[in-house]
Design an enzyme around this catalytic site. Structure first.
Site, PDB file in Angstrom:
ATOM      1  N   HIS A 189      -8.323  -0.213  -1.886  1.00 26.48           N
ATOM      2  CA  HIS A 189      -9.668  -0.165  -1.294  1.00 26.48           C
ATOM      3  C   HIS A 189     -10.557  -1.260  -1.885  1.00 26.48           C
ATOM      4  O   HIS A 189     -11.299  -1.933  -1.161  1.00 26.48           O
ATOM      5  CB  HIS A 189     -10.332   1.199  -1.565  1.00 26.48           C
ATOM      6  CG  HIS A 189      -9.732   2.341  -0.814  1.00 26.48           C
ATOM      7  ND1 HIS A 189      -9.357   2.253   0.505  1.00 26.48           N
ATOM      8  CD2 HIS A 189      -9.441   3.615  -1.208  1.00 26.48           C
ATOM      9  CE1 HIS A 189      -8.855   3.419   0.899  1.00 26.48           C
ATOM     10  NE2 HIS A 189      -8.892   4.264  -0.108  1.00 26.48           N
ATOM     11  N   HIS A 244      -3.893   3.181  -5.242  1.00 29.13           N
ATOM     12  CA  HIS A 244      -4.564   3.528  -3.982  1.00 29.13           C
ATOM     13  C   HIS A 244      -6.005   2.987  -3.971  1.00 29.13           C
ATOM     14  O   HIS A 244      -6.440   2.328  -3.018  1.00 29.13           O
ATOM     15  CB  HIS A 244      -4.553   5.061  -3.837  1.00 29.13           C
ATOM     16  CG  HIS A 244      -5.155   5.572  -2.571  1.00 29.13           C
ATOM     17  ND1 HIS A 244      -4.408   6.173  -1.572  1.00 29.13           N
ATOM     18  CD2 HIS A 244      -6.437   5.586  -2.124  1.00 29.13           C
ATOM     19  CE1 HIS A 244      -5.198   6.528  -0.580  1.00 29.13           C
ATOM     20  NE2 HIS A 244      -6.435   6.190  -0.885  1.00 29.13           N
ATOM     21  N   GLU A 245      -6.732   3.255  -5.030  1.00 29.55           N
ATOM     22  CA  GLU A 245      -8.135   2.826  -5.065  1.00 29.55           C
ATOM     23  C   GLU A 245      -8.268   1.318  -5.228  1.00 29.55           C
ATOM     24  O   GLU A 245      -9.217   0.712  -4.713  1.00 29.55           O
ATOM     25  CB  GLU A 245      -8.884   3.556  -6.195  1.00 29.55           C
ATOM     26  CG  GLU A 245      -8.817   5.073  -6.116  1.00 29.55           C
ATOM     27  CD  GLU A 245      -9.259   5.640  -4.771  1.00 29.55           C
ATOM     28  OE1 GLU A 245     -10.061   4.980  -4.070  1.00 29.55           O
ATOM     29  OE2 GLU A 245      -8.793   6.736  -4.409  1.00 29.55           O
TER      30      GLU A 245
END
Lengths: 154, 237
Positions: free
Chosen positions: B120, B116-117
């Site tokens: 980003h 997920h990160e």
């Protein structure tokens, strides 16, 4: 730093001086556009000028693998879970047949069908306007060391 | 009106309140106290395992390296204690992925948070994302991260007792993107929902760098194969 470029004349090694050094970072498509812009047309003949150097965008086995993957039970479930629809897989099979046709006979119609199909796939992915502007190069502070002493400002 | 906006901006902490250790820590980094009284070592081990074995993380790291944003464990990842139930975050000011060592205790959870990160981080690497001032950009990255990291997989939704099937993935992505925005920005749920709806179509269909929604590791294999053959693909279109 050297960049290798495949041209119709064969593999060519070009030294990346100051002109081309800007073309070493960013996304693939940006780098390719940058290199093509900065080299003259004499140094970079059209890569796909003749049928002899054109290849299907994917290997024929890839089309068959995509078809099998598409029609698998799990993929059908994931498609229904994500979009509420059943996946349409016939195009992969048609592309596989066109790919094989091209391999056997270098049929111009097969080439055209394959190109149309892949362009449609790319167009479908770029249907919506992006929310943000893409970078030309990575963020300048990406690799800077962390300053542990100074508190970070939000 | 301007004064009200100014005072709003001063109150906004951009989510840094959830990560208090970003500015100071109870235990000095590398100290015995940190080793004995926090989950720091466990987090480091799980992080290492995630980066070495998760197909999602390995693919994203490879793509980012190709784009000039090679991510190194010691520089771009940090295990810290966090407030609340947040699992991790991306600090654009320092280009660091923060993992909440007190809230992530299972390897599968760590794998998902790292993915997920990293999405980003990938967005930060490839685009001018205005994390602090443009809510649309934040919403877009959260939609993409919820969509592509496996956050909204059927199994994960079942474990949250969300029993939808037909098109439920999209509902989950909307919901989780909204929750993420509300966690780090002082906006109303209505305003958050409006921004998510505004950018949803564009960002849900942006599957870079995977090229498709990676529902499991087999999809990542296809994405990796496509990425390796991208030269041939684009030069023969």
């Amino acid at each position: 730093m050297k960049i290798s470029l495949i041209t119709t004349a064969g593999k060519k090694i070009i030294r990346a001086g100051p002109v081309l050094s800007e073309c070493l970072i960013g996304s693939y498509t940006m780098r390719l556009k940058c290199i093509r812009f900065r080299l003259t047309s004499k140094e970079l003949p059209r890569m796909t000028a003749t049928n002899a150097v054109w290849r299907p965008p994917r290997m024929c086995d890839d089309y068959w693998n995509e078809f099998n993957h598409c029609k698998s039970l799990w993929n059908r479930f994931y498609q229904y879970y994500t979009f509420g629809t059943i996946p349409a897989c016939q195009q992969w099979k048609d592309d596989y047949k066109a790919c094989r046709e091209w391999e056997k006979r270098h049929n111009a119609e097969a080439k055209e069908l394959l190109q149309q199909s892949e362009r449609a796939r790319v167009a479908a992915q770029s249907k919506f306007a992006p929310v943000w502007k893409l970078r030309q190069k990575p963020p300048e502070d990406w690799h800077l060391p962390l300053n542990q002493e100074k508190p970070e400002e939000p | 009106m301007d004064q009200a906006r100014e005072s709003e901006q001063k109150d906004e902490d951009y989510g840094y309140g959830l990560f208090p250790k970003r500015k100071e820590g109870k235990y000095k980094k590398g100290s015995l106290g940190e080793s004995l009284f926090t989950f720091h070592n466990k987090c480091q081990v799980m992080l290492h395992f995630a980066l070495e074995t998760s197909p999602y993380a390995k693919f994203l790291l490879g793509v980012m390296k190709q784009s000039g944003c090679a991510a190194y464990k010691d520089r771009h990842f940090a295990c810290e204690d966090c407030d609340g139930i947040v699992s991790g975050g991306f600090d654009a000011a320092t280009s660091q992925i923060v993992l909440c060592q007190n809230n992530v205790h299972r390897q599968s959870h760590m794998n998902r948070v790292v993915t997920h990160e990293l999405i980003h981080a990938f967005d930060h690497c490839r685009a001018h994302v205005d994390w602090f001032n443009d809510l649309r950009h934040l919403a877009c990255s959260e939609i993409r991260a919820a969509n592509l990291s496996g956050d909204c997989s059927f199994g994960n939704e079942l474990s949250r007792l969300n029993f939808g099937v037909k098109g439920h993935h999209q509902d989950c992505v909307r919901d989780r993107a909204l929750r993420s925005i509300l966690a780090v920005r002082k906006v109303s749920p209505e305003e958050g929902k409006k921004v998510v709806d505004e950018v949803f179509d564009s960002c849900f269909n942006d599957h870079a760098p995977f090229g498709r929604i990676p529902h499991n590791k087999d999809y990542v294999k296809f994405s990796s194969h496509d990425f390796q053959n991208r030269d041939r693909y684009y030069s023969n279109l």
